[in-house]
Design a protein around this motif. Structure first.
Motif, mmCIF file in Angstrom:
data_model
loop_
_atom_site.group_PDB
_atom_site.id
_atom_site.type_symbol
_atom_site.label_atom_id
_atom_site.label_comp_id
_atom_site.label_asym_id
_atom_site.label_seq_id
_atom_site.Cartn_x
_atom_site.Cartn_y
_atom_site.Cartn_z
ATOM 1 N N VAL A 65 -2.116 -37.575 10.240
ATOM 2 C CA VAL A 65 -1.606 -36.682 11.290
ATOM 3 C C VAL A 65 -0.100 -36.511 11.139
ATOM 4 C CG1 VAL A 65 -1.215 -36.475 13.779
ATOM 5 C CG2 VAL A 65 -3.474 -37.126 12.925
ATOM 6 N N LYS A 66 0.621 -37.607 10.886
ATOM 7 C CA LYS A 66 2.070 -37.507 10.701
ATOM 8 C C LYS A 66 2.414 -36.676 9.478
ATOM 9 C CE LYS A 66 3.701 -41.523 13.216
ATOM 10 N NZ LYS A 66 4.503 -42.746 13.192
ATOM 11 N N LEU A 67 1.626 -36.814 8.420
ATOM 12 C CA LEU A 67 1.848 -36.013 7.218
ATOM 13 C C LEU A 67 1.672 -34.527 7.537
ATOM 14 C CD1 LEU A 67 2.305 -36.186 4.094
ATOM 15 C CD2 LEU A 67 -0.174 -36.047 3.900
ATOM 16 N N PHE A 68 0.596 -34.194 8.218
ATOM 17 C CA PHE A 68 0.365 -32.800 8.595
ATOM 18 C C PHE A 68 1.469 -32.280 9.521
ATOM 19 C CE2 PHE A 68 -4.513 -33.175 7.990
ATOM 20 C CZ PHE A 68 -4.395 -32.808 6.666
ATOM 21 N N SER A 69 1.917 -33.142 10.442
ATOM 22 C CA SER A 69 2.918 -32.690 11.414
ATOM 23 C C SER A 69 4.232 -32.303 10.743
ATOM 24 C CB SER A 69 3.163 -33.762 12.481
ATOM 25 O OG SER A 69 3.914 -34.845 11.961
ATOM 26 N N ARG A 70 4.502 -32.839 9.576
ATOM 27 C CA ARG A 70 5.734 -32.522 8.848
ATOM 28 C C ARG A 70 5.737 -31.083 8.330
ATOM 29 N NH1 ARG A 70 9.002 -36.516 7.191
ATOM 30 N NH2 ARG A 70 9.567 -35.422 5.281
ATOM 31 N N ILE A 71 4.542 -30.509 8.179
ATOM 32 C CA ILE A 71 4.473 -29.161 7.602
ATOM 33 C C ILE A 71 3.965 -28.130 8.610
ATOM 34 C CG2 ILE A 71 4.340 -29.899 5.192
ATOM 35 C CD1 ILE A 71 1.265 -29.490 5.383
ATOM 36 N N LEU A 72 4.113 -28.458 9.904
ATOM 37 C CA LEU A 72 3.764 -27.498 10.952
ATOM 38 C C LEU A 72 4.849 -26.439 11.071
ATOM 39 C CD1 LEU A 72 2.455 -29.357 14.131
ATOM 40 C CD2 LEU A 72 1.242 -27.681 12.758
ATOM 41 N N ARG A 73 4.439 -25.212 11.297
ATOM 42 C CA ARG A 73 5.387 -24.127 11.543
ATOM 43 C C ARG A 73 4.751 -23.135 12.516
ATOM 44 N NH1 ARG A 73 6.678 -20.534 6.548
ATOM 45 N NH2 ARG A 73 4.959 -19.267 7.317
ATOM 46 N N PRO A 144 4.194 -27.696 37.813
ATOM 47 C CA PRO A 144 5.104 -27.434 36.705
ATOM 48 C C PRO A 144 4.550 -27.948 35.383
ATOM 49 C CG PRO A 144 5.859 -29.335 37.928
ATOM 50 C CD PRO A 144 4.639 -28.808 38.645
ATOM 51 N N ALA A 145 4.843 -27.216 34.304
ATOM 52 C CA ALA A 145 4.511 -27.651 32.949
ATOM 53 C C ALA A 145 5.815 -27.636 32.160
ATOM 54 C CB ALA A 145 3.471 -26.732 32.323
ATOM 55 N N PRO A 146 6.418 -28.816 31.926
ATOM 56 C CA PRO A 146 7.722 -28.887 31.268
ATOM 57 C C PRO A 146 7.598 -29.065 29.754
ATOM 58 C CG PRO A 146 7.190 -30.993 32.256
ATOM 59 C CD PRO A 146 6.020 -30.086 32.521
ATOM 60 N N TYR A 147 8.501 -28.417 29.023
ATOM 61 C CA TYR A 147 8.516 -28.467 27.558
ATOM 62 C C TYR A 147 9.950 -28.638 27.067
ATOM 63 C CZ TYR A 147 3.939 -26.285 28.156
ATOM 64 O OH TYR A 147 2.654 -26.016 28.548
ATOM 65 N N VAL A 148 10.095 -29.205 25.870
ATOM 66 C CA VAL A 148 11.391 -29.266 25.199
ATOM 67 C C VAL A 148 11.165 -28.847 23.743
ATOM 68 C CG1 VAL A 148 11.195 -31.730 24.588
ATOM 69 C CG2 VAL A 148 13.455 -30.657 24.773
ATOM 70 N N LEU A 149 12.117 -28.123 23.202
ATOM 71 C CA LEU A 149 12.005 -27.668 21.822
ATOM 72 C C LEU A 149 12.271 -28.834 20.884
ATOM 73 C CD1 LEU A 149 11.514 -25.076 20.133
ATOM 74 C CD2 LEU A 149 13.999 -24.835 20.037
ATOM 75 N N VAL A 150 11.398 -28.990 19.887
ATOM 76 C CA VAL A 150 11.534 -30.071 18.913
ATOM 77 C C VAL A 150 12.210 -29.563 17.642
ATOM 78 C CG1 VAL A 150 10.287 -31.764 17.486
ATOM 79 C CG2 VAL A 150 9.561 -31.319 19.851
ATOM 80 N N ARG A 151 11.643 -28.507 17.069
ATOM 81 C CA ARG A 151 12.233 -27.882 15.876
ATOM 82 C C ARG A 151 11.579 -26.529 15.659
ATOM 83 N NH1 ARG A 151 8.575 -31.675 13.189
ATOM 84 N NH2 ARG A 151 7.078 -30.480 11.969
ATOM 85 N N GLY A 152 12.330 -25.621 15.035
ATOM 86 C CA GLY A 152 11.788 -24.283 14.832
ATOM 87 C C GLY A 152 11.368 -23.697 16.160
ATOM 88 N N ARG A 153 10.106 -23.329 16.269
ATOM 89 C CA ARG A 153 9.534 -22.844 17.536
ATOM 90 C C ARG A 153 8.535 -23.853 18.098
ATOM 91 N NH1 ARG A 153 9.485 -18.690 13.912
ATOM 92 N NH2 ARG A 153 10.977 -17.027 14.346
ATOM 93 N N LEU A 154 8.531 -25.066 17.562
ATOM 94 C CA LEU A 154 7.572 -26.091 17.964
ATOM 95 C C LEU A 154 8.114 -26.891 19.141
ATOM 96 C CD1 LEU A 154 6.661 -27.362 14.389
ATOM 97 C CD2 LEU A 154 5.291 -25.831 15.827
ATOM 98 N N GLU A 155 7.304 -26.988 20.181
ATOM 99 C CA GLU A 155 7.718 -27.680 21.401
ATOM 100 C C GLU A 155 6.900 -28.938 21.633
ATOM 101 O OE1 GLU A 155 9.246 -24.466 24.576
ATOM 102 O OE2 GLU A 155 7.076 -24.382 24.197
#
Length: 195
Positions: A65-73, A144-155
């Motif tokens: 899962v961590k490997l896949f998460s590195r290449i999410l866009r 409420p549904a709170p979000y924070v941006l992690v990278r790119g457009r991924l929250e």
């Protein structure tokens, strides 16, 4: 993911692109620069609880899962993909691809403090001008549904305990409106109306 017929790359090349230094602590791959032609749907899904699924079966191997998460866009059209230099596949995201499971405050309370969030997959992001906190409100329930941006457009969606911690740090809005919010890196992020 399997290679396309006739392609000349192997698993080793793909892993070098995803883990350039051979370890998870290395830099993230430049997925924003990769634009492969092939695109498929292999039944990959990230559910609202942060779990990853493939063709209806849960992926239990955290390293995978961590490997896949590195290449999410997430692209401008709102669609999320797993991307390598050679191909990309759709990822169906039920809510957000990450969960914020921890928040740490550093600095003096007020505009100069920093709020750093840690996700369920160990990514960190510090809220500020390039990593906003946003709140969506359910029109029916008002929840409420709170979000924070992690990278790119991924929250990352803030888990309930993290949101409660933010609520405890909340201060009145600097513009005098009837809102409470939090500061991070000089930016005020509204969380909701004062009670």
């Amino acid at each position: 993911m399997t290679s396309s017929p006739g392609s000349s790359f192997g698993l080793e090349d793909t892993l070098k692109a995803i883990l350039p230094e051979g370890k998870f602590a290395g830099p993230l791959p430049p997925v924003h620069l990769w634009n492969p032609e092939g695109c498929g749907d292999i039944g990959m899904e990230i559910r609202a609880d942060g779990s990853w699924w493939h063709e209806g079966g849960r992926i239990h191997r955290e390293r995978l899962v961590k490997l896949f998460s590195r290449i999410l866009r997430k692209d401008e059209d709102g669609v999320t993909y797993l991307v390598t230099p050679h191909e990309k596949v759709l990822v169906h995201v039920e809510d957000a691809p990450f969960l914020a499971v921890r928040v740490d405050r550093t600095g003096e309370p007020g505009p100069d403090q920093q709020l750093t969030f840690t996700t369920n997959l160990d990514y960190q992001t510090t809220a500020g001008p390039d990593a906003p906190i946003r709140i969506e409100t359910d029109p029916e329930t008002g929840a409420p549904a709170p979000y924070v941006l992690v990278r790119g457009r991924l929250e990352a969606k803030l888990t309930r305990p993290v949101f409660y911690e933010l609520a405890e740090l909340a201060v009145p809005a600097p513009d005098g409106t009837n809102r409470l919010g939090v500061w991070s890196r000089g930016v005020f992020f509204p969380l909701g109306p004062m009670a």
